[in-house]
Each structure stands twice: as structure tokens, then as C-alpha cells.
Design an enzyme around this catalytic site. Structure first.
Site: not given
Length: 566
Positions: A127, A130, A133
RNA sequence: GCACCCAUAGCUCAGUAGGAUAGAGCGACGCCCUCCUAAGGCGUAGGCCAGAGGUUCGAUUCCUCUUGGGUGCGCCA
């Protein structure tokens, strides 16, 4: 370093027998304004035992103190006894200490012999990395640095989300629709597309979820095909993440993610059974926590596979055995409050007293103006884009204001990324916030670039003034309010680091170095540093050097670099 | 429905284990580069600290309730 507060306590203790040193110490406060003193002792608590008006008590006590080399005066203002530090002493003590310890000023050995684990960042593989995080990543890194600076043996663990049903989904999706070449070209995005498609189709076709669970079970049981696919996904994901970690200058000691504990769970399950904590419920096995006001924690799902609770327990036990930690810190969002509370309780119920050493350092949620972040719905801001945009904007500013600067690119990187990190560490962790480009790219006022700018400015001063650290300094010459204010803040720096460590709050350091930068800029705009008078110049340069040193250390603890020119 | 968290200036937030006149930054307005980096500095305006009770000599800070917002509540992580 000389501790003025302790001196205050000692002096008070000689006159107040009714209170313990701890009690006195806890009552001491810092007055609202330095004009009122550096430390204050309110006497209200004594009013009852002495049966006298607070003001009278304060007056009487003040009369009894003997002369002290550490305080220039002690006086009462109403019911407060105010202590005024001997400024020369303060300046001398502080600046000499910085002169000797330099970059290590504020460090300590209080953590010697103790191991602290900081688990942070922990993105899910396959994933994108972004903006959601950034908090765990940046807060965790700062805590890691703070604990290290205080002498703790620290272990940074990136607990990768590299396991669970979602990988069953991915494996199944790749097998159905995957094109390996396409994925190799742009791994994260292609995998994300597959993941999104799988989720979408699963909404209409429930069999897909069963297939995902099937593949996860296969993975957990060691199916070679599943394992190889998983391993490959993990590898390419890590490569992507490392790009961002490199930009942020963050390193981990371990990437033992969830999968690492897959073979360590059976033993945990056995132990839970032995200790009679596990009970069957609706086909699953759970630990009942009703008694503690919590819902039951599922340990084994009805299909026989495990959940992240099981893995977290296994991980904690493994870490205790491997590292014998003093603290095991989890830097994870506040959404997980219940999860941590619940499995910390399970560890306690298992009879481990080290359950108290497990710490969930939580933080508020990042959202976007149009709602919650959602990779599936396409509402994402990639961290790499944020960092790159910040760097580009910095480069523009440099080209505008300081076009002849050497290694512009490097400085732009340090300042741009520094701004992003700084912003993140400026407030209490618990605050939610809405991501805004404006705010992230604002470099004026109390921001990272402001502190870095002050640092760079001082570096330039030290060069111009030909500062020599060996020069003898007459500290009497540093007597203006502007100068003393800086000294006071520098003196407090080591205490601030301890405070930040105890509260797991890096923002305390962020705010403090902003205060220092402000105080210096005030001095800078009020008095010239490089003056004709050699003695005064030496004194002011020493103060500048000390300021620069502390700013750099403070930024370093936050994971931010301090360029010498910008 | 239940649980946890948050609420301070137009905006974003500090406010130190309850204490002396509630502070910044941004935004607004007005100043300061013949002078050490103006990514600076100075000044002005802007607050019933969400509301109501309570504890206390004293509450923005502690407790209760109300309101408003966020998060979480068995087979995702």
C-alpha cells in the site's frame, strides 16, 4: 551542572521543618514573569499549620534566609517567596557546560543499562506510504533519538503490516488478474489497483472473501506458491518505503513485521490455554475481558487463523525474551486505543509483571479537507509528494533570496523536509488535524525553517566574528535582559529533554527551541554581536555559540538537520 | 446504545503535576534593511478559557452533568 532549583529547596528546607524536600520541591513554581523572580514558593499550604496569614508567613521566612552565592535576592510578594538567580552564576554555569559538552549538552546517562524498544512507522506493505503514516514515523523517530540521547539502549522496530487476510486478497488477486511485468514497473500502484478491485468485487461476490481467507490460511500454513508471492510483494514494497525513509533520514534496527511472529503464535495460544484464559465462543477462541469493561479479544478466528492481537502478544513476548526491555513503546494512532488496552490486559492476566512496561504512545487522526483518508476511495496524499513539494518550494525561496548559496539542492532538502517534520512535531500528539498544503508549506513564524534560519545566521556570525571556543569569557558582560533570557532557556534545555522523554512528547522540545530561536533573534535585532569591544564581542559570540549548539541538538532530536548556510 | 478522547483570540495551537495580570504563530493593520542572513525584529487590534453546577483560601487546569466534534466497540489491520 549546578541545579538552582535544588538550591531553592535546600534553602527552604532549613526553614520549613513541616515539609519534606519532595513536598517543597513539588510546590516550587516559575513565576509568570521573570521580573518577579526565577523560582517562587507559595506559602498557602503553611497557613493552616502556622495559623497565620500567608503574607505574614512569607515575610517572616524571607527574613530568615542567609546570603547565598546562587541568588542575588530573595523577597516576598504577598504570599509568594520569590528567588532571583544570580545571573552571572547562571550564565557561567550554563555556558561553561555547553562549552565542554558541546553537541552532547543535554545528554545524560540516566538510561544506561536499560533497553527501550520504539515500534513506529509500521506501514502496510503493498500500500502507498501516505500522509497518514507521517505521524507515527516522525514521532517514533524523535522518541527513538530522545531516548538514545538520554543513554538508553534503543531499538527501532518497523513492525511492517506484512501479514493477514489482506495478503490472502492480494495473492488471490494476483493469481486472477495480475500481470507481473506491469507490477514490476510500478509496484505499489499496481498492487493498490488490484487490492481496490478485489475489495470492490468482493462487495458483490462474497466468495472472493472466502478465497482471500483461503489464501491467507495457505500462506500461514506454508504453501510455497503463496509464500513466494508474499515474499516478492514484501521486497518490492520495502524498496518503495526506503525511498521515503532515506529522504527523512530514518533508519530502523529491525523490520520484524507481523509475519516474523507467524511461527511464534502456536506457543502463545498454548500458553493462553494452559492459563485458562482462552474460551470458545461462536466458533472462535477469545479471551473474555468483560470484567474489565472491554469486549472479548479474539485470538483465533473460526477458520483457525489468527488476528493482529495474537501477533502483538507473540511479538511482545518475543521482545521481552530477546531484548529484556525496560519499555516497549508502540507509536500507533489513537484509533487503536482499545486494541492496546485490551492486549496489554491479556499480558497482565498471563501473569507478566512487565505488562506495565508496555506503552501505547497514541496520536490524533490526520484527515483531508474532503474527509477521512482512504486509499480505496482515492483520497490520499502521498508522503513522497509532500516532501518533494516542500523541497521544491524551498529551492524557489533560495533562488529568490540567496541565489549564490552553495549546494542549494542539499540545503533545500534539509529545510523543506525539516519544515514538514517540524510541523508534525509542533503540537501535542493527541490533536487531530486536517492536512493542508498551506500549513505544511508555510515557512514563516514558528516553523522549522525559522529555527534553522536562526541557526544558520549564528553560524555566519561565528565565522565573521572569528569565534574561538578557547577564548576566556567575562560572563559579567552578558547582563542585558535579552542575553539572560537566552541563557535561562539554554539552562532549561536538559530538563526539557527529560520532560519530553517522560511524557513521550517531542513537541516540548520543538516549542523550546522555538523559544530559544526567538530569544536570540530578539537579541540579534536589539544589540550588535560583533562589536568593537573585544571582551564584549567574545562574550556575545560565546552566547551565540551556545545557542547555535543547542538549536542544532534540539533539531537533531527531532530528526531535523541544521544547515550552516541557507 | 456503550466506552474513550477533544473543546482557550478570525484560523492553528501553548498554558509547566490548581496559584500572582491567560500567551504564541498565522491572518489584519502600522512601523524597522547606507547596520552582523528581512525565512528576521517592533507595535496595534482581537478572549464570559463551550455551558451549568461542585471541591478549594484559590479552577483554563480536578469532579459531575449538558452541548458540540472525533474515535472505537468478536472473526480487517
Amino acid at each position: 551542572m549546578l541545579n538552582f532549583k535544588e538550591e531553592v529547596v535546600n534553602m527552604l528546607k532549613t526553614q520549613i521543618q513541616e515539609m519534606s524536600e519532595e513536598e517543597i520541591s513539588s510546590l516550587i513554581e516559575i513565576p509568570p514573569s521573570y521580573e518577579m523572580g526565577d523560582y517562587a514558593f507559595p506559602v498557602f499550604k503553611l497557613a493552616k499549620t502556622y495559623k497565620k496569614a500567608p503574607q505574614l508567613i512569607a515575610e517572616e521566612l524571607v527574613g530568615k534566609f542567609e546570603e547565598s552565592p546562587y541568588f542575588e535576592k530573595i523577597e516576598n510578594k504577598g504570599p509568594y517567596i520569590n528567588f532571583f538567580i544570580n545571573k552571572k552564576k547562571l550564565t557561567e554555569v550554563t555556558l561553561e557546560e555547553i562549552k565542554i559538552k558541546k553537541d552532547m549538552f543535554g545528554s545524560s546517562d540516566i538510561g544506561n543499562g536499560k533497553t527501550v524498544i520504539v515500534e513506529f512507522s509500521s506501514p502496510n506493505i503493498a500500500k502507498p506510504f501516505h500522509i497518514g503514516h507521517i505521524r507515527s514515523t516522525v514521532i517514533g523517530n524523535a522518541l527513538y533519538k530522545i531516548f538514545s540521547f538520554l543513554g538508553f539502549n534503543t531499538v527501532a522496530i518497523n513492525h511492517l503490516g506484512d501479514y493477514g487476510t489482506q495478503f490472502g486478497m492480494l495473492i488471490s488477486a494476483i493469481k486472477k488478474w495480475g500481470n507481473m511485468e506491469e507490477i514490476e514497473k510500478d509496484p505499489i500502484n499496481e498492487l493498490l489497483k488490484l487490492y481496490v478491485r478485489y475489495n470492490k468485487e468482493a462487495e458483490e461476490n462474497e466468495e472472493l472473501m472466502d478465497e482471500a481467507r483461503y489464501w491467507f490460511k495457505e500462506l500461514e500454513e506454508g504453501n510455497e506458491e503463496a509464500y513466494k508471492l508474499w515474499e516478492w510483494i514484501r521486497e518490492i514494497s520495502l524498496k518503495e518505503f526506503n525511498k521515503v525513509y532515506k529522504m527523512l533520514n530514518i533508519k530502523f534496527d529491525s523490520y520484524a513485521g507481523e509475519s516474523f511472529y507467524s511461527d511464534k503464535m502456536p506457543a502463545v495460544i498454548e500458553e493462553l490455554k494452559e492459563k485458562n484464559l482462552l474460551k470458545e465462543s461462536e466458533g472462535a477462541y477469545v479471551v473474555d475481558l468483560q470484567e474489565y469493561g472491554m469486549p472479548p479479544a479474539i485470538i483465533i478466528k473460526s477458520d483457525g487463523t489468527t488476528l493482529y492481537t495474537t501477533r502483538d502478544i507473540a511479538a511482545a513476548m518475543y521482545r521481552k525474551k530477546t531484548y529484556d526491555f525496560y519499555k516497549n513503546i508502540y507509536v500507533v494512532g489513537a484509533q487503536q486505543n482499545l486494541h492496546f488496552k485490551s492486549w496489554f490486559k491479556i499480558i497482565e492476566l498471563m501473569g507478566y509483571d512487565w505488562a506495565k512496561d508496555l506503552v501505547h504512545v497514541n496520536f490524533g487522526t490526520v484527515s483531508l479537507e474532503d474527509g477521512a483518508l482512504s486509499t480505496r476511495k482515492g483520497r490520499v496524499v502521498f508522503l513522497e509528494d509532500v516532501l518533494k513539494t516542500a523541497i521544491n518550494k524551498t529551492l524557489e525561496i533560495i533562488n529568490e533570496r540567496n541565489p549564490n548559496l552553495e549546494n542549494k539542492e542539499e540545503v533545500a532538502k534539509q529545510v523543506g523536509i525539516g519544515a514538514v517534520i517540524f510541523q508534525e512535531l509542533f503540537n501535542q500528539r493527541i490533536k487531530d488535524y486536517v492536512f493542508s498544503w498551506d500549513r505544511t508549506l508555510s515557512f514563516d513564524g514558528e516553523t522549522g525553517p525559522y529555527v534553522q534560519y536562526t541557526h544558520a545566521r549564528i553560524c555566519s556570525l561565528l565565522d565573521r566574528g572569528q569565534f574561538n571556543i578557547e577564548d576566556k569569557v567575562n560572563y559579567d558582560l552578558l547582563s542585558t535582559n535579552e542575553e539572560i533570557n537566552i541563557v535561562r532557556l539554554l539552562y532549561e534545555f536538559p530538563e526539557v529533554i527529560i520532560d519530553a522523554m517522560e511524557k513521550y512528547e517531542p513537541y516540548l522540545i520543538t516549542r523550546h527551541i522555538v523559544e530559544i530561536a526567538k530569544a536570540f533573534n530578539k537579541l540579534y535585532n536589539t544589540y550588535p554581536i560583533i562589536v568593537e569591544d573585544e571582551e564584549l564581542k567574545k562574550a556575545r559570540l560565546m552566547l551565540s555559540f551556545a545557542t547555535k549548539t543547542v538549536l542544532k541538538t534540539g533539531l537533531g532530536l527531532l530528526g531535523i538537520e541544521a544547515p550552516e548556510r541557507m
